[in-house]
Scaffold this motif. Structure first.
Motif: not given
Ligand SMILES: [Zn+2]
Length: 129
Positions: A75, A98, A77, A72, A101
């Motif tokens: 964020c 995600c 991830y 992601c 988020c």
């Molecule tokens: Zn994210």
């Protein structure tokens, strides 16, 4: 059938290589991403049909699943996504988001479809059996 043309492409790509291999090819190990909507059974059936009369005849298709992982950019991830194992996943390609988020993610793995390796039985191994 989609699986048939996929198997056909794989075999056509393989055949030039197998001509140089000594021994009997007994296994073709295929890596298949989880996002590939392909039936293992249909792929195997198509493979067995298509290799008849080729140097790959008698080889077994082994399908290894590659799990989905994403990254992601919002964020940061990186990792698996949860809902891939949903029942509905087998009928449609999901829109992946995600798990942290809910942003749109980049798929890192899960779209693969390639022959990872071949299992070859050399003549000497055959003799010892
Ligand atoms: Zn994210």
């Amino acid at each position: 059938m989609h699986e048939y043309s996929v198997a056909s492409e794989l075999i056509n790509a393989l055949l030039p290589q197998v001509g140089t291999i000594e021994g009997q090819i007994v296994g073709v190990i295929l890596k298949k991403g989880e996002l590939r909507i392909l039936s293992d059974q249909a792929l195997t059936n198509a493979f067995e049909l298509l290799v008849e009369g080729t140097p790959l005849e008698g080889a077994r298709l082994v399908i290894e699943l590659v799990p989905v992982s994403v990254s992601c950019s919002s964020c940061g991830y990186k990792g698996a996504v949860d809902h891939v194992s949903d029942e509905a996943f087998h009928f449609a390609v999901p829109i992946l988001s995600c798990p942290k988020c809910q942003s749109k993610v980049d798929v890192q793995t899960g779209r693969e479809l390639f022959v990872n390796r071949l299992t070859v039985q050399t003549p000497s191994e055959t003799d010892s059996e």
